[in-house]
Write a protein that holds these residues in place. Structure first.
Motif, PDB file in Angstrom:
ATOM      1  N   ALA A 203     -49.360  42.762 -58.725  1.00  0.00           N
ATOM      2  CA  ALA A 203     -50.309  41.749 -59.199  1.00  0.00           C
ATOM      3  C   ALA A 203     -51.733  42.155 -58.850  1.00  0.00           C
ATOM      4  CB  ALA A 203     -49.999  40.402 -58.564  1.00  0.00           C
TER       5      ALA A 203
ATOM      6  N   HIS B 101     -55.490  40.304 -58.802  1.00  0.00           N
ATOM      7  CA  HIS B 101     -56.252  39.077 -59.001  1.00  0.00           C
ATOM      8  C   HIS B 101     -57.433  39.403 -59.910  1.00  0.00           C
ATOM      9  CE1 HIS B 101     -56.881  34.886 -57.990  1.00  0.00           C
ATOM     10  NE2 HIS B 101     -58.150  35.156 -58.227  1.00  0.00           N
TER      11      HIS B 101
ATOM     12  N   PHE C  40     -49.471  43.453 -63.581  1.00  0.00           N
ATOM     13  CA  PHE C  40     -49.887  42.264 -64.315  1.00  0.00           C
ATOM     14  C   PHE C  40     -51.091  41.650 -63.630  1.00  0.00           C
ATOM     15  CE2 PHE C  40     -46.940  40.767 -61.140  1.00  0.00           C
ATOM     16  CZ  PHE C  40     -47.392  39.508 -60.762  1.00  0.00           C
ATOM     17  N   ASN C  41     -51.830  40.869 -64.390  1.00  0.00           N
ATOM     18  CA  ASN C  41     -53.022  40.205 -63.882  1.00  0.00           C
ATOM     19  C   ASN C  41     -52.728  38.736 -63.668  1.00  0.00           C
ATOM     20  OD1 ASN C  41     -54.398  42.642 -64.209  1.00  0.00           O
ATOM     21  ND2 ASN C  41     -54.976  42.124 -66.293  1.00  0.00           N
ATOM     22  N   LYS C  42     -53.376  38.177 -62.666  1.00  0.00           N
ATOM     23  CA  LYS C  42     -53.259  36.747 -62.388  1.00  0.00           C
ATOM     24  C   LYS C  42     -54.650  36.203 -62.103  1.00  0.00           C
ATOM     25  CE  LYS C  42     -52.320  37.174 -57.452  1.00  0.00           C
ATOM     26  NZ  LYS C  42     -53.492  36.467 -56.986  1.00  0.00           N
ATOM     27  N   THR C  43     -54.801  34.911 -62.269  1.00  0.00           N
ATOM     28  CA  THR C  43     -56.102  34.280 -62.020  1.00  0.00           C
ATOM     29  C   THR C  43     -56.011  33.185 -60.961  1.00  0.00           C
ATOM     30  OG1 THR C  43     -55.733  32.706 -63.807  1.00  0.00           O
ATOM     31  CG2 THR C  43     -56.905  34.748 -64.368  1.00  0.00           C
TER      32      THR C  43
ATOM     33  N   CYS D  27     -48.588  34.065 -58.065  1.00  0.00           N
ATOM     34  CA  CYS D  27     -48.302  35.149 -59.018  1.00  0.00           C
ATOM     35  C   CYS D  27     -47.519  34.644 -60.225  1.00  0.00           C
ATOM     36  CB  CYS D  27     -47.504  36.250 -58.323  1.00  0.00           C
ATOM     37  SG  CYS D  27     -48.504  37.270 -57.232  1.00  0.00           S
TER      38      CYS D  27
ATOM     39  N   THR E  38     -48.657  33.535 -65.679  1.00  0.00           N
ATOM     40  CA  THR E  38     -48.161  34.902 -65.912  1.00  0.00           C
ATOM     41  C   THR E  38     -46.718  34.816 -66.421  1.00  0.00           C
ATOM     42  OG1 THR E  38     -47.114  35.313 -63.746  1.00  0.00           O
ATOM     43  CG2 THR E  38     -49.508  35.657 -63.897  1.00  0.00           C
ATOM     44  N   ASP E  39     -46.186  35.950 -66.814  1.00  0.00           N
ATOM     45  CA  ASP E  39     -44.778  35.963 -67.222  1.00  0.00           C
ATOM     46  C   ASP E  39     -43.892  36.594 -66.146  1.00  0.00           C
ATOM     47  OD1 ASP E  39     -45.418  38.638 -67.537  1.00  0.00           O
ATOM     48  OD2 ASP E  39     -44.436  38.824 -69.483  1.00  0.00           O
ATOM     49  N   LEU E  40     -44.333  36.551 -64.884  1.00  0.00           N
ATOM     50  CA  LEU E  40     -43.575  37.153 -63.794  1.00  0.00           C
ATOM     51  C   LEU E  40     -42.164  36.580 -63.691  1.00  0.00           C
ATOM     52  CD1 LEU E  40     -43.331  39.088 -61.402  1.00  0.00           C
ATOM     53  CD2 LEU E  40     -44.346  37.289 -59.963  1.00  0.00           C
TER      54      LEU E  40
ATOM     55  N   GLN F  14     -40.024  38.088 -66.338  1.00  0.00           N
ATOM     56  CA  GLN F  14     -39.751  39.497 -66.056  1.00  0.00           C
ATOM     57  C   GLN F  14     -38.714  39.655 -64.946  1.00  0.00           C
ATOM     58  OE1 GLN F  14     -42.934  42.391 -65.747  1.00  0.00           O
ATOM     59  NE2 GLN F  14     -44.350  40.931 -66.694  1.00  0.00           N
TER      60      GLN F  14
ATOM     61  N   THR G 246     -47.455  32.340 -53.263  1.00  0.00           N
ATOM     62  CA  THR G 246     -46.403  33.000 -54.039  1.00  0.00           C
ATOM     63  C   THR G 246     -45.049  32.881 -53.354  1.00  0.00           C
ATOM     64  OG1 THR G 246     -47.997  34.486 -55.076  1.00  0.00           O
ATOM     65  CG2 THR G 246     -45.687  35.191 -55.075  1.00  0.00           C
TER      66      THR G 246
END
Length: 174
Positions: free
Chosen positions: A48, A50, A81-84, A88, A92-94, A97, A120
């Motif tokens: 991840a 940020h 992947f990126n998160k804001t 996490c 997101t699509d964590l 996945q 998380t």
């Protein structure tokens, strides 16, 4: 045995910013050893980053946003992947996945202990994952109220049992 490794926010702007994380070299070494063990058995590695809004120090593509060069991540092989947000999972699509990879137990490492690591870990458990937290593989910086060492010790103690299985990195097998 853990199914996957999740590395959080090991980015240049955090790892090598003006305030250095507590025991950053040791944490990086432990994370890189976990990466090697996960790779040896083809366990998936999720990474991840940020991402701040346009104009922020950690906006997508900026030098501080990049992963720390000493982190043994393979961008062609690992799942970046990126998160804001601190979680996490949010935005997101964590979770999808992880489900697709049939992950049910997740090792969580990286930065910052009191924000993205804590959040998380808690959300992962709420989503039904078992979480392993290597007590020696996450870090943060001192704050005006507490030293980084105290923050890490507090979160290791608070998360253990109810949310995570707390262990030392060297004891983790994938």
């Amino acid at each position: 045995m853990a199914n996957a490794l999740l590395i959080i926010d090991m980015q240049t702007g955090l790892y090598d910013g003006p305030d250095k994380p507590f025991q950053r070299e040791r944490v990086l070494e432990n994370i890189n050893q976990l990466i090697q063990r996960a790779r040896a058995v083809n366990a998936p590695i999720f990474v991840a980053r940020h991402t701040g809004p346009a104009g922020s120090p950690i906006e997508a593509g900026s030098p501080p946003w990049q992963l720390w060069p000493g982190l043994a991540v393979d961008e062609a092989r690992d799942h970046l992947f990126n998160k804001t947000r601190p979680s996490c999972f949010l935005g997101t699509d964590l979770a999808r996945q992880l489900a697709a990879a049939q992950v049910n137990e997740l090792v969580i490492v990286g930065m910052k202990t009191q924000f993205c690591i804590d959040t998380t870990c808690r959300v992962a458990v709420e989503l039904g994952f078992s979480v392993i937290l290597p007590e020696d593989s996450h870090t943060c910086m001192d704050t005006p109220a507490l030293s980084a060492e105290a923050i890490i010790a507090h979160h290791n103690a608070t998360l253990a049992g109810a949310f995570v299985k707390r262990v030392e990195a060297h004891s983790i097998a994938f």
